[in-house]
Design an enzyme around this catalytic site. Structure first.
Site, PDB file in Angstrom:
ATOM      1  N   ARG A  49      48.325  34.316  48.956  1.00 21.63           N
ATOM      2  CA  ARG A  49      47.215  34.135  49.895  1.00 21.63           C
ATOM      3  C   ARG A  49      46.950  32.647  50.132  1.00 21.63           C
ATOM      4  NH1 ARG A  49      41.685  37.216  48.706  1.00 21.63           N
ATOM      5  NH2 ARG A  49      41.266  35.505  47.297  1.00 21.63           N
ATOM      6  N   LYS A  67      40.112  44.010  48.103  1.00 26.14           N
ATOM      7  CA  LYS A  67      38.832  44.515  48.616  1.00 26.14           C
ATOM      8  C   LYS A  67      38.715  44.291  50.127  1.00 26.14           C
ATOM      9  CE  LYS A  67      36.295  41.849  45.900  1.00 26.14           C
ATOM     10  NZ  LYS A  67      37.334  41.128  45.139  1.00 26.14           N
TER      11      LYS A  67
HETATM   12  P1  AMP Z   1      35.213  36.284  47.630  1.00 24.57           P
HETATM   13  O1  AMP Z   1      35.682  36.016  49.014  1.00 24.57           O
HETATM   14  O2  AMP Z   1      34.444  37.563  47.496  1.00 24.57           O
HETATM   15  O3  AMP Z   1      36.308  36.153  46.604  1.00 24.57           O
HETATM   16  O4  AMP Z   1      34.144  35.125  47.281  1.00 24.57           O
HETATM   17  C1  AMP Z   1      34.536  33.766  47.256  1.00 24.57           C
HETATM   18  C2  AMP Z   1      33.473  32.951  46.538  1.00 24.57           C
HETATM   19  O5  AMP Z   1      32.214  33.062  47.229  1.00 24.57           O
HETATM   20  C3  AMP Z   1      33.161  33.400  45.116  1.00 24.57           C
HETATM   21  O6  AMP Z   1      34.076  32.841  44.174  1.00 24.57           O
HETATM   22  C4  AMP Z   1      31.744  32.863  44.929  1.00 24.57           C
HETATM   23  O7  AMP Z   1      31.752  31.452  44.719  1.00 24.57           O
HETATM   24  C5  AMP Z   1      31.134  33.111  46.297  1.00 24.57           C
HETATM   25  N1  AMP Z   1      30.518  34.449  46.383  1.00 24.57           N
HETATM   26  C6  AMP Z   1      30.923  35.484  47.194  1.00 24.57           C
HETATM   27  N2  AMP Z   1      30.126  36.555  47.017  1.00 24.57           N
HETATM   28  C7  AMP Z   1      29.215  36.222  46.073  1.00 24.57           C
HETATM   29  C8  AMP Z   1      28.159  36.921  45.430  1.00 24.57           C
HETATM   30  N3  AMP Z   1      27.876  38.203  45.726  1.00 24.57           N
HETATM   31  N4  AMP Z   1      27.436  36.255  44.489  1.00 24.57           N
HETATM   32  C9  AMP Z   1      27.684  34.965  44.183  1.00 24.57           C
HETATM   33  N5  AMP Z   1      28.692  34.247  44.723  1.00 24.57           N
HETATM   34  C10 AMP Z   1      29.450  34.866  45.670  1.00 24.57           C
END
Ligand code: AMP
Length: 189
Positions: A127, A13
């Protein structure tokens, strides 16, 4: 145009959002990046979020909706936005619809990047090696993948019902995924 990039951790993404930002001038809005920035700055919010994130669980709706709202309302994404990692709950999806409709805008396309689990695990290990993210351990990754399956079962039907969900095969090279993504955007938006 406002796009949501949806998909499991490691689906690509962030990579695709950055390409769309470069090519179309859309603003990438990644709640994960925003939270990591708060952690790096050592803010109170960052401290609260870090424990939850390291365990692979979801941060509260209130926190992530507040972060997204401040960007959307600041006018930083007038050319369009690519939401990356948001929304992850129905409450977030509904809040996003409301804040966009207040500006006379809407979500145009939800791209679902589809990648099989084995390939996700390989990418996450890579990663972890390259970026050193503290939630890229195998244990936390499995919790995140489980969390993904759960919230995808809620959120994807929400957009399916609006007729704007589009699957894209994420098991290809970055360039091929990007080409497919462009084709979807040119065709449908
Ligand atoms: P990501 O970088 O999108 O994989 O997000 C890393 C972590 O941030 C996730 O595992 C959640 O703990 C938190 N996080 C990111 N976006 C959200 C969201 N929209 N809602 C809740 N937690 C989030």
């Amino acid at each position: 145009m406002n796009i949501i990039l949806f998909g499991p951790p490691g689906a690509g993404k962030g990579t695709q959002a950055k390409i769309l930002e470069r090519e179309y001038g859309f603003k990438q809005l990644s709640t994960g990046d925003m939270l990591r920035a708060q952690i790096a700055e050592g803010t109170e919010l960052g401290l609260q979020a870090k424990t939850v994130m390291d365990q692979g669980r979801l941060v509260s709706d209130e926190i992530v909706i507040g972060m997204i709202r401040s960007y959307v309302e600041s006018g930083a994404c007038v050319k369009g936005a690519v939401f990356d990692g948001f929304p992850r709950t129905i409450a977030q999806a509904e809040a996003l619809d409301l804040m966009l409709s207040d500006l006379g805008r809407t979500i145009d396309i939800v791209v679902e990047l589809q990648v099989e689990d084995e390939q996700l695990i390989a990418r996450i290990q890579n990663r972890a090696h390259e970026e050193g993210r503290s939630d890229d351990t195998l244990k936390a990754f499995k919790v995140r993948l489980d969390a993904y399956r759960n919230y995808a079962a809620d959120v994807l039907p929400y957009y399916q019902g609006k007729g704007i969900r589009r699957p894209v095969n994420g098991m290809q090279s970055v360039e091929c995924v990007s080409e497919d993504l462009h084709a979807v955007l040119e065709r449908d938006a």
